[in-house]
Design a protein around this motif. Structure first.
Motif, short mmCIF file in Angstrom:
data_model
loop_
_atom_site.label_atom_id
_atom_site.label_comp_id
_atom_site.label_asym_id
_atom_site.label_seq_id
_atom_site.Cartn_x
_atom_site.Cartn_y
_atom_site.Cartn_z
N PRO A 1 0.66 -1.13 -0.02
CA PRO A 1 0.05 0.09 -0.11
C PRO A 1 0.84 1.31 -0.14
O PRO A 1 2.09 1.41 0.31
N TYR A 2 0.28 2.55 -0.39
CA TYR A 2 1.01 3.86 -0.13
C TYR A 2 1.08 4.24 1.12
O TYR A 2 1.90 4.96 1.44
N LEU A 3 0.27 3.61 1.95
CA LEU A 3 0.29 4.32 3.49
C LEU A 3 -0.08 3.03 4.41
O LEU A 3 -0.77 1.90 3.97
N ALA A 4 0.13 3.40 5.62
CA ALA A 4 -0.21 2.36 6.78
C ALA A 4 -0.48 3.09 7.94
O ALA A 4 -0.14 3.94 8.34
N VAL A 5 -1.67 2.62 8.57
CA VAL A 5 -2.06 3.06 9.70
C VAL A 5 -1.38 2.15 10.95
O VAL A 5 -1.96 1.06 10.84
N VAL A 6 -0.87 2.67 11.85
CA VAL A 6 -0.04 2.18 12.99
C VAL A 6 -0.42 2.84 14.15
O VAL A 6 -0.70 3.84 14.13
N PRO A 7 -0.40 1.94 15.20
CA PRO A 7 -0.58 2.58 16.65
C PRO A 7 0.43 3.57 16.89
O PRO A 7 1.69 3.64 16.31
N VAL A 8 0.23 4.59 17.72
CA VAL A 8 0.68 5.68 18.16
C VAL A 8 1.60 5.26 19.31
O VAL A 8 1.30 4.51 20.12
N THR A 9 2.88 5.77 19.44
CA THR A 9 3.42 5.75 20.82
C THR A 9 3.05 7.27 21.50
O THR A 9 2.34 8.07 21.18
N ARG A 10 3.73 7.29 22.90
CA ARG A 10 3.59 8.44 23.49
C ARG A 10 4.06 9.67 23.01
O ARG A 10 3.00 10.73 23.09
N VAL A 11 4.96 9.80 22.26
CA VAL A 11 5.25 10.85 21.74
C VAL A 11 4.36 11.30 20.51
O VAL A 11 4.09 12.88 20.39
N ASP A 12 3.92 10.33 19.68
CA ASP A 12 2.70 10.57 18.79
C ASP A 12 1.70 11.22 19.42
O ASP A 12 0.80 12.04 18.83
N ARG A 13 1.26 10.92 20.61
CA ARG A 13 0.03 11.39 21.26
C ARG A 13 0.11 12.75 21.26
O ARG A 13 -0.91 13.43 21.58
N THR A 14 1.25 13.49 21.42
CA THR A 14 1.06 14.99 21.52
C THR A 14 1.06 15.68 20.28
O THR A 14 1.15 16.87 20.34
N PHE A 15 0.57 15.03 19.20
CA PHE A 15 0.49 15.66 18.11
C PHE A 15 -0.56 16.61 18.15
O PHE A 15 -1.76 16.65 18.56
N ASN B 1 -5.33 7.01 18.74
CA ASN B 1 -4.75 5.61 18.71
C ASN B 1 -3.80 5.21 17.61
O ASN B 1 -3.10 4.29 17.58
N PHE B 2 -3.88 5.95 16.38
CA PHE B 2 -3.19 5.64 15.29
C PHE B 2 -2.57 6.73 14.75
O PHE B 2 -2.89 7.94 15.07
N GLU B 3 -1.80 6.69 13.58
CA GLU B 3 -1.09 7.62 12.90
C GLU B 3 -1.06 6.98 11.61
O GLU B 3 -0.90 5.67 11.53
N VAL B 4 -0.58 7.86 10.58
CA VAL B 4 -0.57 7.23 9.31
C VAL B 4 1.14 7.53 8.82
O VAL B 4 1.58 8.43 9.22
N LYS B 5 1.53 6.45 8.25
CA LYS B 5 2.79 6.29 7.84
C LYS B 5 2.87 6.17 6.34
O LYS B 5 2.16 5.42 5.88
N ARG B 6 3.74 7.21 5.64
CA ARG B 6 3.97 6.77 4.35
C ARG B 6 4.80 5.70 3.78
O ARG B 6 5.98 5.53 4.75
N ILE B 7 4.24 4.87 2.86
CA ILE B 7 5.27 3.50 2.57
C ILE B 7 6.39 4.04 1.50
O ILE B 7 5.94 4.62 0.56
#
Length: 384
Positions: free
Chosen positions: A191-205, A346-352
């Protein structure tokens, strides 16, 4: 006539003679029958050579050769010495770099081990799998391997373009063993992207400040395309900030990264509509904190890739005007607008990085699937 009496010592002497005869027999007798192998060997191709040959303990892997195949390497620093290849590594040969773009020849970042990625065509006869990028294959196959395909080797058809943007090459129809593509029904989905669980740092977005309502950045302009026709009608009912070559407002990468987060909504309109063809046009706004308005395959197909409350689909509305009315409403109702970001808890998007990802995932697939495979009917499967 005297009768013969069998005495114990006679029995002992007879046994000794019989045993001596058997020993002489087994020392000098060489049977012509090979005993069958204990069972089917489900191993890597380098190990299967030993398994198939049975008694030849010298042949534990295909002989390493240094025969050079005409084409030059894109980067001579990537030529890998034979000693660098682990005994049980899967050798993945990238026959041509996708569009000429190189990537890291290691899968460590993906926590994948036992893979040896290379662009060294001198290892062709030794490679367990060879990846071919469709757009870089010559129509006459002149840049394909000239040597026969080793029996253990798998060829992978790799492509990330939609059928509308990809020319057929009839000679490829029954040529490959595996497929690697954005489609979820390919052998190795990428896929062009992936939805992955966030880390503690990501939750501060934090959602970036917005000073634009709707934006669209596009260069490929086709008046007959559905996305162009929809845009033409939509802009009658809402203000849209257009950028890109199609509007003679060229922007560089730095400007792109500044514009995209400043938009409340972004028109993630695909240039053609096919199942699973969901590209960076969706990934980019989701990464930076902008709500995508999508035009592409049906909503259910999008929901197979990303959360259903993370985007707005044009087909949720009867007309472009109804969509514009919804966007105006969300612009005036902050709490409703922010609901499109609930998924980020709970999630974030990562470009592949799809070339690198495809190579590493191909290695994992071959590690798990040692059996023979062939993919027949590429034209019908992909172009219909």
């Amino acid at each position: 006539m005297a009768s013969f009496v069998l005495k114990p010592q006679h029995i002992v002497i007879g046994c000794v003679i019989a045993l001596s005869s058997l020993c002489v027999f087994f020392i000098y007798y060489k049977p012509d029958i090979d005993f069958p192998l204990a069972g089917f060997c489900n191993r890597a191709p380098t190990e299967m050579v030993q398994c198939v040959q049975g008694n030849d303990t010298q042949s534990q892997s295909p002989t390493l050769v240094s025969k050079q195949h005409g084409d030059q390497h894109y980067n001579n620093n990537n030529i890998i010495q034979d000693a660098d290849v682990g005994k049980n590594d899967i050798i993945v040969l990238i026959w041509m770099w996708p569009f000429g773009f190189q990537f890291e020849l290691s899968c460590r970042e993906l926590n994948i081990q036992g893979c040896h990625l290379t662009d060294d065509k001198a290892l062709y006869a030794n490679a367990h799998v060879v990846i071919f990028h469709h757009r870089d294959i010559h129509g006459d196959l002149s840049n394909m391997p000239k040597e026969p395909r080793p029996w253990f080797q798998k060829w992978v058809w790799f492509n990330m373009e939609s059928p509308a943007n990809l020319g057929r090459i009839p000679q490829l129809n029954d040529l490959f063993n595996l497929t690697s593509n954005y489609r979820l029904d390919s052998t190795i989905p990428v896929p062009y992207l992936a939805v992955v669980p966030v880390t503690r740092v990501d939750r501060t977005f934090k959602i970036p400040a917005k000073d634009k309502l709707v934006c669209w950045i596009v260069s490929n302009w086709n008046p007959a395309a559905k996305r162009v026709q929809f845009y033409t009608e939509l802009k009658k009912h809402i203000n849209i900030e257009p950028y890109g070559g199609a509007f003679d407002r060229h922007i560089n990468d730095e400007e792109f990264l500044a514009i995209l987060p400043s938009c409340k909504f972004y028109l993630s309109f695909e240039n053609s509509i096919y199942t699973d063809y969901i590209t960076e046009k969706l990934a980019n706004p989701m990464v930076v904190g902008t709500v995508p308005v999508v035009l592409g395959p049906p909503r259910k197909n999008y929901e197979a890739h990303v959360p259903g409350d993370s985007f707005i689909h044009v087909e949720d509305f009867e007309t472009p005007k109804e969509l514009a009315d919804r966007l105006h409403f969300l612009d005036q109702n902050h709490s409703e607008y922010m609901r499109y970001f609930d998924w980020r808890q709970n999630f974030e998007v990562k470009r592949i990085e799809f070339g690198h990802y495809a190579a590493c995932e191909t290695c994992v697939y071959v590690q798990r699937h040692r059996n023979y495979q062939a993919f027949k009917g590429l034209d019908k499967w992909y172009w219909g």
